[in-house]
Design a protein around this motif. Sequence first.
Motif: not given
Length: 596
Positions: A571-596
């Motif tokens: 998704x993207x949120x933006x207004x002309x002259x005030x920058x833009x924000x791209x938001x990426x949402x992914x499903x997490x891999x069940x049971x796997x985190x960086x602490x592993x």
Amino acid sequence: MKLAGKLTILTLAVATVPLAIAGLSLGRVSRAALSTQLGEDQAELARSVAARLGDNLSALRRELEHAPSLLPPGDSADDLLIGMLRVVYHSRDEISAVWLLDGAGRERVPAQHVPEPSLSRGLGQHQAASVDEVERRRAVVPWQAALTGGAALELSREPDGGAHLMLAVAIVLDTRGGPEAHVIAVDLALTRTGVLLAESAGPPGRALALVDASGQLASGRFAGNPGQRVLRAEAPVPGGPLLVVATALPSVAYARASDLDARMWYWLAVATLAAVVCAVVFARGVSARVRALAARCTAIARGDWKGSGRVIRSADELGELSRTIDKMAADLDAKRTEITAWTRELEQRVADKTAELAQAQEQILRSRSLAAIGTLGAGMAHEINNPLTGVLGMAQILLSELPADDPRREMAEEIESQGLRIQKIVSEMLQVSRSEDRDQMVPVDLNALIDEAVAQASGSLAEVGIAVERRLTAGLPRVLGNPARLAKVFDELIGNARRAMPEGGKLQLETVAPDPGAVVARIEDTGQGIRPEHVGKIFDPFFTTKQNWASTGMGLTLVHRIVEQHQGRIAVESSHGHGATFTLTFPADPGRTLLE
């Protein structure tokens, strides 16, 4: 005849009715009402005490369910489990023993209890339980019912006639073999329950008892002797096969009835004498208040909801009627306001759902468009690449043979440049058509991909004075995907941000896990932003606002395709002259985190 005259005559007529008949009737009515009230009081007392016992059991159940939180994550050593049981044991004085059983009903670690009264000094008021008693009680722990239903409550009878409550709660412990179901059970002495029943029973002649489903006494006592008639009410204890029974002796319960009869005859005589005097005053007062109520109703009929305040401020029925009329008017006004607010909220919800539907439809159309372009690109790639390779080869041969000052060299260079541009477009179309095999995907660390992308672009970002701020969540769940393809996403978005800030600015990259099943990455810049009319088109194939003619307009199309193939959303949120924000949402891999 007006209301005042009618009320005067009626009051005098009522005063002449034989007082004996009135007294007898009122006596019977009052005794029946008192009987009903006593029954309700008994029932309310039983319900209140049952609710307190149920709340106590519910609170204890929650404490047992949260007992595993006392353990370090992933560590279930025996000494730690014993320490957990000791904390549970000392949390309440009524606990006489606590067990931890595995899924087969076996003790995981030794039960915690005080075997002798002399050993309980300094440990609160725990009831001592010998080893034999603890072993005998463990045999009746309802561990199977707890594993099936999450918790179970059982009343255990002792050989000497005493009773104990067994509360068993299913929990999950992290062991070396993974999460395993266990049962934590406590043996509750009913000593404090007996004290509560005695304190709550009230004056002599009343009693409270705790019984099982068969009616056998577990704690407390009954009023009177066996076989003696008593007033009885009972209420079930929430969450268990127990009942609280409230009993009272009739002689105690109806003690006030005789006194009430004597007082009633006295005041009937006084009322007869006062009726004549008060008749006229009463009638006039009632008539005046009725006229005031009629005027208030007329005002409400005209739409004057608030009026000038309550008409009658007395505490009698007419005063109650006045308050009811005012409340009705206020409720009508509030309902009208509420309906208006609901109408506006409904309109807003319809607008929001319409926007969501339009966005979903746009997403479907874009996906179909990308799939069609991918199919077209895959079909055309072979047909275009073969002749294109020949054209580029001949252009490069010409360039190698033509001297640097030959006027035809510029034309040959243009041919080579345009051929390479066509080759790039075909390559990007092939990437859009490429499908991801989820069986070949691996857990990917988005934080590492972002760090790599920033490192690769650090030179070009610093060249134009772009400051980079990274707010990457530690322990972020991993995402199942293709590392190279996901790296392409961040490379393209960071490149877009750089081109949007030719005079420098700030680039912010953030990762969060808003819930255990999702991972979100945000790329925000302070650049030129996107015009409102372009926001819905930036993911369309070949759409570009760049002045550079070499731009193919396929970068964000490819980003959208890769995110979609990883079951994500962008998704993207933006207004002309005030920058833009791209938001990426992914499903997490069940049971796997960086602490592993």
